[in-house]
Write a protein that holds these residues in place. Structure first.
Motif, PDB file in Angstrom:
ATOM      1  N   LYS A  21       0.826  -1.205   0.000  1.00 40.08           N
ATOM      2  CA  LYS A  21       0.000   0.000   0.000  1.00 40.08           C
ATOM      3  C   LYS A  21       0.863   1.258   0.000  1.00 40.08           C
ATOM      4  CE  LYS A  21      -2.394  -1.354   3.606  1.00 40.08           C
ATOM      5  NZ  LYS A  21      -3.374  -1.371   4.720  1.00 40.08           N
ATOM      6  N   LYS A  37     -16.021   6.666   2.410  1.00 39.49           N
ATOM      7  CA  LYS A  37     -14.859   6.715   1.528  1.00 39.49           C
ATOM      8  C   LYS A  37     -14.623   8.173   1.148  1.00 39.49           C
ATOM      9  CE  LYS A  37     -14.648   2.195   1.318  1.00 39.49           C
ATOM     10  NZ  LYS A  37     -13.570   1.444   2.012  1.00 39.49           N
ATOM     11  N   GLN A  77     -12.737   9.306  -1.189  1.00 42.42           N
ATOM     12  CA  GLN A  77     -12.711   9.422  -2.646  1.00 42.42           C
ATOM     13  C   GLN A  77     -13.394   8.201  -3.263  1.00 42.42           C
ATOM     14  OE1 GLN A  77      -8.247   9.840  -2.675  1.00 42.42           O
ATOM     15  NE2 GLN A  77      -8.688  11.269  -4.334  1.00 42.42           N
ATOM     16  N   ASP A  78     -13.865   8.347  -4.501  1.00 41.77           N
ATOM     17  CA  ASP A  78     -14.450   7.187  -5.170  1.00 41.77           C
ATOM     18  C   ASP A  78     -13.365   6.215  -5.613  1.00 41.77           C
ATOM     19  OD1 ASP A  78     -13.382   8.726  -7.219  1.00 41.77           O
ATOM     20  OD2 ASP A  78     -15.186   8.717  -8.453  1.00 41.77           O
ATOM     21  N   LYS A  79     -12.138   6.729  -5.819  1.00 45.44           N
ATOM     22  CA  LYS A  79     -10.969   5.921  -6.144  1.00 45.44           C
ATOM     23  C   LYS A  79      -9.746   6.813  -6.053  1.00 45.44           C
ATOM     24  CE  LYS A  79     -11.457   6.843 -11.091  1.00 45.44           C
ATOM     25  NZ  LYS A  79     -11.586   6.257 -12.451  1.00 45.44           N
ATOM     26  N   ALA A  80      -8.557   6.196  -6.001  1.00 41.52           N
ATOM     27  CA  ALA A  80      -7.332   6.986  -5.997  1.00 41.52           C
ATOM     28  C   ALA A  80      -7.272   7.834  -7.260  1.00 41.52           C
ATOM     29  CB  ALA A  80      -6.124   6.060  -5.919  1.00 41.52           C
ATOM     30  N   TRP A  81      -6.909   9.098  -7.113  1.00 43.39           N
ATOM     31  CA  TRP A  81      -6.842  10.062  -8.200  1.00 43.39           C
ATOM     32  C   TRP A  81      -8.234  10.394  -8.736  1.00 43.39           C
ATOM     33  CZ3 TRP A  81      -2.064  12.053  -8.833  1.00 43.39           C
ATOM     34  CH2 TRP A  81      -0.973  11.295  -8.408  1.00 43.39           C
ATOM     35  N   GLY A  82      -9.271  10.000  -7.994  1.00 39.91           N
ATOM     36  CA  GLY A  82     -10.633  10.246  -8.445  1.00 39.91           C
ATOM     37  C   GLY A  82     -11.264  11.454  -7.787  1.00 39.91           C
ATOM     38  N   THR A 133     -15.712  12.359  -2.238  1.00 38.46           N
ATOM     39  CA  THR A 133     -17.085  11.907  -1.977  1.00 38.46           C
ATOM     40  C   THR A 133     -17.486  12.228  -0.541  1.00 38.46           C
ATOM     41  OG1 THR A 133     -16.208   9.690  -1.477  1.00 38.46           O
ATOM     42  CG2 THR A 133     -17.023  10.072  -3.708  1.00 38.46           C
ATOM     43  N   THR A 178      -4.835  13.153  -4.930  1.00 39.02           N
ATOM     44  CA  THR A 178      -5.608  14.047  -5.775  1.00 39.02           C
ATOM     45  C   THR A 178      -4.794  15.273  -6.144  1.00 39.02           C
ATOM     46  OG1 THR A 178      -7.577  15.472  -5.877  1.00 39.02           O
ATOM     47  CG2 THR A 178      -6.598  15.117  -3.712  1.00 39.02           C
TER      48      THR A 178
END
Length: 447
Positions: free
Chosen positions: A131, A236, A238-243, A246, A407
């Motif tokens: 990670k 969460k 974020q919705d995804k890394a670099w996303g 949220t 981000t």
């Protein structure tokens, strides 16, 4: 990061919004007539410098043609100075990088992709926590090697906890909910006392004149407080890394509201007017002064507690929320400046600092958790010699974690969140309004 640290992060982030960085053509040439190269290595923590110097002494013996000069710049000035140096093409060859700045630096081309070096030297990167390693990757490129890691735990004043009849195991086994606060709030009520000796759950408690609080929280961006509660509530970031961010989902808003309630509804946490101000008290100061019995803080502050409390502190796991335990899991890297005139030598330093031999030297001093997880036991042992069990941090790392958001809008987020959320903690804005506004503006700034 402590409150002072996160305030500095916000200030530096503001500067980052205004400073346009360009890929540097080269750092200052530091080669001597006999072919010896002097590398500049930028760090911000004076506590870690002695251990780093021990490591570098060994490195220089193994590489007689390479000298390393440590440049110590306190966190409050570190990022603004580094950004200025990058703009002027005079940045240090190697420097500590933080996830909050990594996306911006990677996009602007001021970091060296280490992938070719790793492949050429057949470096075994599996020794690092997957990670942590992934946190320094973008588009298949590796922009740093893990230096260390940190999580958040409950640091408590031993004498205050004992006086309230609570143990470390009890503190780490507490639970909270959004209905009545759960056993966590009940324990904090025992630890909170007004000037007349009354607790918040007793008739006549004077919320305006509290002598001792159960808990202190102090984070400008959320890393040491509500990000953890959010994770424990299934949120969460974020919705995804670099996303996209949220923060407006209900599970996030509920966690923010809970942290607000600790201060304004249950009256068991130190008011934000004390901790979340430009000159507010740091968490180690609050605990040492007995303003609060427990704080939520990162493992990077261990030496600060040791220095001020001389072993009268302990570390327990964070409480469990509606969906269980959870914590923010973060780490730094050693990065190679793209403009270095001595990239091969700088890579040798980066590779050395990421090696087991080097990290063993640093871990023995107990300054930071190692980037190589097999050495975690050595860090625990180093602190046990000082009479402190710090294993709660590593237990947290092995459980449910959320990474520091990756981000390109972190600069905007760090500016917006401080203003909006301090209004929440002071009762001037609702949790939902703050989450919506910060979420919207942060997403609008994604590049």
């Amino acid at each position: 990061m402590s409150a002072a640290t996160t305030r500095a992060l916000t200030a530096a982030a503001t500067g980052a919004l205004l400073l346009g960085l360009t890929t540097a053509c080269g750092s200052s040439d530091a080669a001597s007539s006999d072919g010896t190269v002097t590398l500049r290595y930028a760090i911000w923590d004076a506590v870690q410098q002695p251990a780093l110097q021990k490591s570098i002494d060994v490195f220089e013996k193994q590489h007689p043609k390479i000298k390393v000069k440590i440049e110590l710049n306190p966190w409050a000035q570190y990022w603004s100075k580094l950004q200025t140096q990058m703009a002027g093409q005079t940045a240090p060859d190697v420097f500590w990088d933080h996830v909050a700045y990594f996306p911006q630096f990677a996009k602007q081309g001021v970091l060296t992709d280490l992938t070719p070096y790793i492949k050429s030297d057949k470096l075994n990167t599996s020794v690092y926590d997957a990670k942590l390693l992934a946190g320094w990757q973008q588009d298949g490129k590796q922009y740093g090697l893990p230096k260390d890691w940190d999580t958040i735990a409950q640091v408590y004043n031993k004498s205050m906890l004992k006086k309230a009849g609570l143990t470390q195991d009890q503190l780490g086994g507490l639970t909270w909910n959004t209905t009545d606060g759960g056993t966590f709030v009940k324990a904090l009520q025992k630890l909170t006392i007004d000037v007349n000796g009354k607790h918040p759950n007793e008739k006549g408690f004077d919320a305006k004149h509290v002598k001792q609080y159960g808990l202190a929280l102090a984070s400008a961006n959320g890393q040491t407080d509500w990000w953890n509660a959010a994770t424990q509530n299934g949120c969460k970031l974020q919705d995804k890394a670099w996303g996209k961010w949220t923060l407006d989902q209900q599970s996030c808003v509920q966690a923010i509201q809970f942290v607000r309630d600790l201060r304004l509804k249950y009256h068991v946490a130190v008011p934000a007017s004390v901790t979340n101000t430009p000159n507010g008290a740091s968490l180690p100061q609050v605990l040492a002064r007995k303003q609060a019995a427990v704080v939520w803080d990162g493992s990077w502050d261990l030496n600060a507690y040791q220095g001020s409390m001389k072993g009268n502190f302990g570390v327990a796991e964070l409480p469990s929320g509606p969906v269980g335990k959870g914590t923010v899991y973060n780490g730094l890297s050693n990065a190679l400046y793209a403009g270095s005139k001595h990239p091969k030598e700088a890579w040798e330093l980066v590779k050395w600092l990421g090696s087991e031999e080097s990290q063993k030297i640093i871990v023995a001093e107990g300054s930071v958790w190692p980037g190589i997880p097999t050495l975690n036991k050595d860090f625990v042992a180093a602190w046990q010699k000082r009479g402190v069990d710090v294993s709660a941090f590593s237990k947290a790392a092995e459980g449910t974690t959320v990474g520091y958001p990756l981000t390109t809008s972190s600069a905007t987020y760090n500016v917006k969140v401080q203003d909006a959320f301090n209004q929440v903690w002071l009762g001037q804005q609702s949790a939902e309004e703050a989450a919506d506004s910060v979420n919207e503006e942060s997403n609008a700034a994604i590049k």
